[in-house]
Scaffold this active site. Sequence first.
Site, short mmCIF file in Angstrom:
data_model
loop_
_atom_site.label_atom_id
_atom_site.label_comp_id
_atom_site.label_asym_id
_atom_site.label_seq_id
_atom_site.Cartn_x
_atom_site.Cartn_y
_atom_site.Cartn_z
CG HIS A 172 -2.14 -0.90 0.97
ND1 HIS A 172 -2.22 -2.15 1.54
CD2 HIS A 172 -3.26 -0.75 0.23
CE1 HIS A 172 -3.35 -2.72 1.17
NE2 HIS A 172 -4.00 -1.90 0.37
CE LYS A 535 -11.20 8.06 1.90
NZ LYS A 535 -11.86 7.71 0.62
CG ASP A 539 -12.46 4.10 1.02
OD1 ASP A 539 -11.52 3.29 1.01
OD2 ASP A 539 -12.58 5.03 0.21
CG HIS A 541 -8.07 2.53 -0.55
ND1 HIS A 541 -8.95 1.51 -0.31
CD2 HIS A 541 -6.86 1.94 -0.73
CE1 HIS A 541 -8.31 0.34 -0.35
NE2 HIS A 541 -7.04 0.58 -0.60
#
Length: 657
Positions: A172, A535, A539, A541
């Site tokens: 990642h 966001k 999640d 990401h």
Amino acid sequence: MDENVTVRDKPWLMRTYSGHSSARASNELYRANLAKGQTGLSVAFDLSTQTGYDADHPLAAGEVGKVGVPVPHLGAMRTLFEGIPLDEMNTSMTINATAMWLFGMYLALAEERGVDPGRLAGTTQNDIVKEYLSRGTYIFGPEPSRRLTVDLVCHAVRHVPRWNPINVCSYHLQEAGATPVEEIAYALATAIDVLDAVRASGQVDDDEFPEVVGRMSFFVNAGIRFVEEMCKLRAFGALWDRVTAERYGVSDDKLRRFRYGVQVNSLGLTEAQPENNVPRIVLETLGVTLSKGARARAVQLPAWNEALGLPRPWDQQWSLRIQQVLAFETDLLEYDDLFAGSRVVEAKTADLADAAEAELEWVLEGGGAFAMIDAMKQRLVQSNAERVRRIEGGDITVVGVNAFTETADSPLVAALDGESSILVVDERVEREQRDLLDEWRSQRDADTVARALDVVRETARGTDNLTPATVALARSGGTVGELAGALRDVFGEYRAPTGVGGVRAPVGEAMVKARARVQARAEALGRPIRILVGKPGLDGHSNGAEQIAVAARDAGLEVVYQGIRLTPAQIAAAARDEDVDLVGLSVLSGSHRSLVPETLSLLRANGVDAPVVVGGIIPDADRTALLAAGVARVYTPKDFRVSDIVAELAELVPVPS
């Protein structure tokens, strides 16, 4: 023996990263994949399981079963591995903040089945540093998180000797923009920090410590520059050998071995012309298989359509077949290292090793990985911003995206055997999981669970290893939300740095033009334009949100960005309190269908009438629904020109007539 007969090397462990909807559906998928020749399991957990929430928690709304399988309690663990012999399976669990919980349930399940823990083989990722830096599924602050990591490592080494208790994950980091040098350095820094903490904990004797080193494993990324990626892995291995020998005094070559698994790059998969992703995946796989001396021990490949949505079993089968063709049809496994003695490879490997060692020293001199989270995060956001601007400016060619964009319609995208080209998780799954959770709670002994939770809290306040208390809670019928809740009572919660503040991205022609458009709109408005980048949901990401925040600031907008894991209510309140002109929502987990309408409704209820835009992996059908619901724009991975995006956003803001 005939000298002409070639002895082939044993293939690497072949996995597909999978799980969705429910333990029952995922079990069926695993058994089908194993029947197709997969040789190990790689379990993807949903975001509620990863972040320590039960399905009925408000923060889990819209996230249950979307990007992985929900496994809240031992009953679900039983279903997940039904018909799968634990003592014959190598099980990789991509789990970090709640790694001890999944590990504890796996041990409790093995105990129920009468399986000796010494026969269990597999991996818990258990790397919380990369969660702070890139993936975002952390729960607690660095110190208590390190304690949980160390406790799992120490317990596994003593009681589950074939288990890899930590899988230091640089995968990642590359997805967040890390250069090969940063990927090597930050992963090694994490491994060193954990090993130092294990030694300092006093839980492992000096004569046992080499075994701890030997159980360390890594999970890396491999991008499209497969020669550089291969050299990266050779450098990685050389540096790990040096660290284990010189820093920790490990003399056994086997215990110093650089053991790594890999998933090749998902960052480079494109929504535009997605059929191009198949050769990308093949070429990236070569980077971790061609060189025998630096070959991966386990490989899982993404599917061609992951930039469009969740892949189906057929798509995962295609990725598995890529591995099988390479391992069984080609002659790759019949030769020694193809690059031994190559001046090009040796020079590139040495350059990467020297640069990574210097970056590693920077981290260690700053106090180590856990102390340097803020600084490393900023460097990753900076590297990613530079990468994004280079793609935007054409310095990096991406076929089908910024070059060779002319194309015929893709039959793969339009249809395949009459089915949708992505997997869509039924919205009823979440309700079903809540019902199953209620049923589980009603059938257990509540007093036994309460006592087990008290033991968890008491142990967390002290210094004893938390793993036995966690296994006992799993046995009693506790849930992931209850374990995490008990630990939150003791450890509190944490918000990681965004890394956006100090980034200075290159200013190219596209950004100069964007600034002019933004400035013109601001002058018409009579003040600077203010945007909230939010966001919603679990999640983590955050790469896209971070790059929009950086680009918006560079273009002259005032940016409000508070990081990840916000409820729709929190986003609506922030938009109201900050008096923003525009709201941008980023969702990559597939939960946009529920979270975006809820956020829209709450924004309007709070008196915020600013335009709302959404970015993420959003299928065309969902795009239409979001626009109909009142979203002003929808952006997906094919919209890669961030300078153009922020200019368009500014022009959505209404000005006085």
